[in-house]
Design a protein around this motif. Sequence first.
Motif, PDB file in Angstrom:
ATOM      1  N   ALA A 164       0.817  -1.219   0.000  1.00  0.00           N
ATOM      2  CA  ALA A 164       0.000   0.000   0.000  1.00  0.00           C
ATOM      3  C   ALA A 164       0.847   1.264   0.000  1.00  0.00           C
ATOM      4  O   ALA A 164       0.586   2.204   0.751  1.00  0.00           O
ATOM      5  N   ASP A 165       1.895   1.280  -0.806  1.00  0.00           N
ATOM      6  CA  ASP A 165       2.758   2.449  -0.956  1.00  0.00           C
ATOM      7  C   ASP A 165       3.546   2.755   0.319  1.00  0.00           C
ATOM      8  O   ASP A 165       4.020   3.877   0.517  1.00  0.00           O
ATOM      9  N   LEU A 166       3.691   1.764   1.202  1.00  0.00           N
ATOM     10  CA  LEU A 166       4.530   1.892   2.387  1.00  0.00           C
ATOM     11  C   LEU A 166       5.631   0.842   2.335  1.00  0.00           C
ATOM     12  O   LEU A 166       5.427  -0.258   1.811  1.00  0.00           O
ATOM     13  N   CYS A 167       6.781   1.168   2.905  1.00  0.00           N
ATOM     14  CA  CYS A 167       7.866   0.196   3.061  1.00  0.00           C
ATOM     15  C   CYS A 167       8.118  -0.008   4.547  1.00  0.00           C
ATOM     16  O   CYS A 167       8.472   0.933   5.261  1.00  0.00           O
ATOM     17  N   ILE A 168       7.931  -1.236   4.998  1.00  0.00           N
ATOM     18  CA  ILE A 168       8.070  -1.595   6.413  1.00  0.00           C
ATOM     19  C   ILE A 168       9.262  -2.534   6.541  1.00  0.00           C
ATOM     20  O   ILE A 168       9.312  -3.572   5.878  1.00  0.00           O
ATOM     21  N   ALA A 169      10.225  -2.193   7.387  1.00  0.00           N
ATOM     22  CA  ALA A 169      11.406  -3.027   7.588  1.00  0.00           C
ATOM     23  C   ALA A 169      11.374  -3.650   8.979  1.00  0.00           C
ATOM     24  O   ALA A 169      11.211  -2.946   9.978  1.00  0.00           O
ATOM     25  N   HIS A 170      11.520  -4.968   9.031  1.00  0.00           N
ATOM     26  CA  HIS A 170      11.612  -5.712  10.287  1.00  0.00           C
ATOM     27  C   HIS A 170      13.082  -6.059  10.476  1.00  0.00           C
ATOM     28  O   HIS A 170      13.657  -6.821   9.709  1.00  0.00           O
ATOM     29  N   LEU A 171      13.717  -5.500  11.510  1.00  0.00           N
ATOM     30  CA  LEU A 171      15.163  -5.643  11.675  1.00  0.00           C
ATOM     31  C   LEU A 171      15.593  -7.022  12.164  1.00  0.00           C
ATOM     32  O   LEU A 171      16.779  -7.355  12.104  1.00  0.00           O
ATOM     33  N   GLY A 172      14.631  -7.819  12.630  1.00  0.00           N
ATOM     34  CA  GLY A 172      14.990  -9.164  13.079  1.00  0.00           C
ATOM     35  C   GLY A 172      15.901  -9.125  14.289  1.00  0.00           C
ATOM     36  O   GLY A 172      15.757  -8.308  15.189  1.00  0.00           O
ATOM     37  N   ILE A 189      12.837   3.748   3.695  1.00  0.00           N
ATOM     38  CA  ILE A 189      11.966   2.964   4.578  1.00  0.00           C
ATOM     39  C   ILE A 189      11.062   3.908   5.362  1.00  0.00           C
ATOM     40  O   ILE A 189      11.520   4.910   5.923  1.00  0.00           O
ATOM     41  N   ASP A 190       9.789   3.578   5.419  1.00  0.00           N
ATOM     42  CA  ASP A 190       8.810   4.406   6.134  1.00  0.00           C
ATOM     43  C   ASP A 190       8.634   3.995   7.593  1.00  0.00           C
ATOM     44  O   ASP A 190       8.507   4.840   8.478  1.00  0.00           O
ATOM     45  N   VAL A 191       8.576   2.677   7.837  1.00  0.00           N
ATOM     46  CA  VAL A 191       8.280   2.141   9.164  1.00  0.00           C
ATOM     47  C   VAL A 191       9.330   1.087   9.507  1.00  0.00           C
ATOM     48  O   VAL A 191       9.626   0.219   8.683  1.00  0.00           O
ATOM     49  N   VAL A 192       9.889   1.173  10.717  1.00  0.00           N
ATOM     50  CA  VAL A 192      10.867   0.178  11.178  1.00  0.00           C
ATOM     51  C   VAL A 192      10.335  -0.524  12.415  1.00  0.00           C
ATOM     52  O   VAL A 192       9.919   0.125  13.384  1.00  0.00           O
ATOM     53  N   LEU A 253      -2.105   1.594   9.171  1.00  0.00           N
ATOM     54  CA  LEU A 253      -1.157   2.618   8.757  1.00  0.00           C
ATOM     55  C   LEU A 253      -1.387   2.975   7.295  1.00  0.00           C
ATOM     56  O   LEU A 253      -1.728   2.104   6.491  1.00  0.00           O
ATOM     57  N   SER A 254      -1.146   4.230   6.950  1.00  0.00           N
ATOM     58  CA  SER A 254      -1.231   4.647   5.555  1.00  0.00           C
ATOM     59  C   SER A 254      -0.156   5.684   5.291  1.00  0.00           C
ATOM     60  O   SER A 254       0.340   6.343   6.216  1.00  0.00           O
ATOM     61  N   ARG A 255       0.189   5.857   4.017  1.00  0.00           N
ATOM     62  CA  ARG A 255       1.173   6.886   3.676  1.00  0.00           C
ATOM     63  C   ARG A 255       0.663   8.266   4.073  1.00  0.00           C
ATOM     64  O   ARG A 255       1.412   9.099   4.591  1.00  0.00           O
ATOM     65  N   ALA A 256      -0.620   8.527   3.841  1.00  0.00           N
ATOM     66  CA  ALA A 256      -1.183   9.831   4.195  1.00  0.00           C
ATOM     67  C   ALA A 256      -1.210  10.048   5.693  1.00  0.00           C
ATOM     68  O   ALA A 256      -1.365  11.178   6.149  1.00  0.00           O
ATOM     69  N   GLY A 257      -1.059   8.969   6.467  1.00  0.00           N
ATOM     70  CA  GLY A 257      -1.156   9.084   7.914  1.00  0.00           C
ATOM     71  C   GLY A 257       0.157   9.033   8.654  1.00  0.00           C
ATOM     72  O   GLY A 257       0.180   9.019   9.881  1.00  0.00           O
ATOM     73  N   LEU A 258       1.294   8.987   7.948  1.00  0.00           N
ATOM     74  CA  LEU A 258       2.580   8.996   8.640  1.00  0.00           C
ATOM     75  C   LEU A 258       2.765  10.317   9.380  1.00  0.00           C
ATOM     76  O   LEU A 258       2.334  11.357   8.890  1.00  0.00           O
TER      77      LEU A 258
END
Length: 270
Positions: A164-172, A189-192, A253-258
Amino acid sequence: MTTEVTLRCCPIPGTLRFICAAIIASLIASATQAACTGVVAGRQGLLHLVGGVPEGAVGLTFLGHASFLIESPAGVRIVTDYNDMIRAPVTPDIVTMNNAHATHYSDAVEPGVKYVLRGWDPAGGVVSHHLDYRDVRVRNVPTNVRELGGTRYNGNSIFVFEVADLCIAHLGHLHHTLTGAHLAELGAIDVVLVPVDGTYTLNQEEMVEVLRQIGPKLVVPMHIFTQASLERFLARAGAFYAIHREAGPTVALSRAGLPATPEILVLAGR
């Protein structure tokens, strides 16, 4: 179902904040839409995405430890750090396992899971995932793991979920700060989703440095262990991020809502 071998950098982050009250109100009005919690600091978190994820949004539920349920508008379900101790209430389409550690992987994957993405190569090589499935893209960036007697190279992966036009990274189970090559592979990255224990993974001071290297708009703590370790992390990171606490484990979550300025979002659960 296609697997694509080309990497795509995530779009440059824009303005971001949570789904607005007007949208939430319309969701409540429809029996096929999501039910929500009460307002926390002027925003609303979604507890149950009953009618599916709204178009242009991503459902994120903290299941515990390092496991999240990620849900796309097309109904794709992903569970991160899929393991034998923590399972989602629904069968996911895709599971990721960052590290070959008991609370981060499983060999007993439930029937119905379509893709199992391990963040390491059992044969000792370098694993590479580039999966396109419906409205989701999943890829990985290998990192190293420290252990007694040395380093296990490429033993962990940062997984990146493009939805949905967001990039979420899970650092593990990240054990070191990132190189220029890591950052280039990650892209914007938008969300970590970040481990904050400060002991089993990277120490908290350097973990904050990693976040500053990546530069996301939104940071979600995981791998917490104790309230004290979480509060220590928030005290360290508070110099760079506003802090918002949700009463429940799930948000949309949405891009417009960051958030306009970088923020740490604490979801309920451990």
